[in-house]
Design an enzyme around this catalytic site. Structure first.
Site, short mmCIF file in Angstrom:
data_model
loop_
_atom_site.label_atom_id
_atom_site.label_comp_id
_atom_site.label_asym_id
_atom_site.label_seq_id
_atom_site.Cartn_x
_atom_site.Cartn_y
_atom_site.Cartn_z
N GLU A 51 42.08 44.64 74.15
CA GLU A 51 41.15 45.36 74.94
C GLU A 51 40.91 44.55 76.17
O GLU A 51 41.25 43.41 76.42
CB GLU A 51 39.94 45.30 74.02
CG GLU A 51 39.44 43.99 73.45
CD GLU A 51 38.15 43.45 74.07
OE1 GLU A 51 37.96 43.76 75.18
OE2 GLU A 51 37.35 42.72 73.24
N ARG A 80 35.21 37.21 67.58
CA ARG A 80 35.89 38.53 66.87
C ARG A 80 36.00 39.52 68.02
O ARG A 80 35.85 40.88 67.60
CB ARG A 80 35.03 38.90 65.81
CG ARG A 80 34.67 37.85 64.58
CD ARG A 80 34.25 38.42 63.17
NE ARG A 80 35.43 39.09 62.68
CZ ARG A 80 36.24 38.57 61.76
NH1 ARG A 80 36.00 37.30 61.51
NH2 ARG A 80 37.32 39.41 61.02
N CYS A 120 46.90 40.53 77.63
CA CYS A 120 48.11 39.61 77.47
C CYS A 120 47.83 38.14 77.56
O CYS A 120 48.38 37.20 76.81
CB CYS A 120 49.25 40.19 78.03
SG CYS A 120 49.24 39.74 79.93
N ASP A 134 55.44 38.89 71.05
CA ASP A 134 54.25 39.31 71.93
C ASP A 134 53.31 39.97 71.15
O ASP A 134 53.63 41.13 70.81
CB ASP A 134 55.03 40.16 73.10
CG ASP A 134 54.27 40.72 74.10
OD1 ASP A 134 52.97 40.47 74.08
OD2 ASP A 134 54.72 40.87 75.12
N HIS A 165 53.00 39.86 83.43
CA HIS A 165 52.76 39.82 82.12
C HIS A 165 53.22 38.56 81.40
O HIS A 165 54.21 37.84 81.74
CB HIS A 165 53.53 40.93 81.51
CG HIS A 165 53.50 41.02 79.98
ND1 HIS A 165 52.39 41.39 79.30
CD2 HIS A 165 54.30 40.67 79.00
CE1 HIS A 165 52.56 41.46 77.91
NE2 HIS A 165 53.70 41.16 77.77
#
Length: 262
Positions: A43, A68, A73, A128, A113
């Site tokens: 998210e 939580r 990435c 990943d 990334h």
């Protein structure tokens, strides 16, 4: 095993629902990859809300485990890398260029990334947990043209002109997820790429709410720019638009993400 890390493995295992052994084996690598992707959602709410993204290990642990929440990435793979290192894996951060929206191979997207390489028993593996709806649920053997079945989809790594392409089989074709050359992504490069990705006005992360989670049955959930999708294990996709007043409810009910308060 590193005993001075700000990561508490028992709390991480509880967060991800992992109940296996704390060993540096291939079986554990596969199981942790799947548990993480199914439990800690991808998210970008902090980026969307123009909040800074901090990559210190303690901050990542507090956000993704104790609070939580999820992340993207640099957060997801940043935390997972530290978990693997603490378990004794020979793991290192790798850099890649996302190609999901760049189909022309002559066009070179920015190297923004982060994913993870693992050396295990003389073989090289990739994992990943931070590439959204295509996050791995099993590590991949770093071998050219080897089609590999994972719990959620079919993958392969191909090489062209010195460039590796991580691909997924979806809707009857091979789709490029990202390209890489195997170079490491040190902390300094991660900080620069993270700053660019989270603050550049034209970054896709800054313009729309994203969320994704792998399901235990082999399906996947995703939310992108107001469209919610449920991809079933057989490939069938159910989709519907989410009205703005239902966004927080969908994030909570489908992804277990609570909207961050001011």
């Amino acid at each position: 095993m590193n005993t001075t890390s700000p990561i508490c493995l028992s709390q991480y295992f509880e967060r991800t629902g992992y109940q296996g052994t704390a060993e540096n084996t291939l079986e554990v690598l596969h199981a942790l990859t799947r548990a993480h992707t199914q439990s800690i959602p991808f998210e970008n709410l902090d980026v969307f809300l123009k909040r800074p993204i901090h990559l210190e290990t303690e901050t990542l642990f507090n956000k993704l485990v104790l609070a939580r929440r999820g992340g993207y990435c640099f957060e997801q793979n940043g935390l997972f890398l530290q978990v693997l290192l603490q378990l004794g894996f020979k793991a290192h951060p790798l850099a890649a260029r996302i190609r999901l929206r760049v189909t022309d191979r002559s066009e070179i997207p920015a190297r923004t990334h982060l994913f993870i390489g693992v050396e295990l028993d003389g073989q090289q593996w990739l994992t990943d947990v931070g590439v959204g709806g295509y996050s791995l649920t099993q590590a991949l053997l770093w071998q050219e043209n080897l089609e590999q079945e994972t719990p959620h989809d079919h993958r392969r790594l191909v090489r062209e002109d010195g460039r590796w392409f991580h691909q997924v089989w979806v809707d009857g074709r091979w789709l490029d997820i990202y390209e890489f050359q195997g170079e490491e992504m040190p902390t300094s490069d991660q900080k620069v790429a993270n700053w660019y990705t989270s603050t550049y006005p034209e970054s896709s992360f800054a313009k729309q709410v994203m969320a994704a989670r792998a399901l235990p049955d082999g399906g996947r959930l995703s939310l992108l720019d107001g469209e919610f999708k449920h991809r079933h294990p057989d490939g069938h996709v159910m989709a519907h638009h989410v009205p703005p007043d239902q966004l927080k409810h969908v994030l909570l009910e489908q992804f277990a993400i609570r909207w961050p308060e001011a």
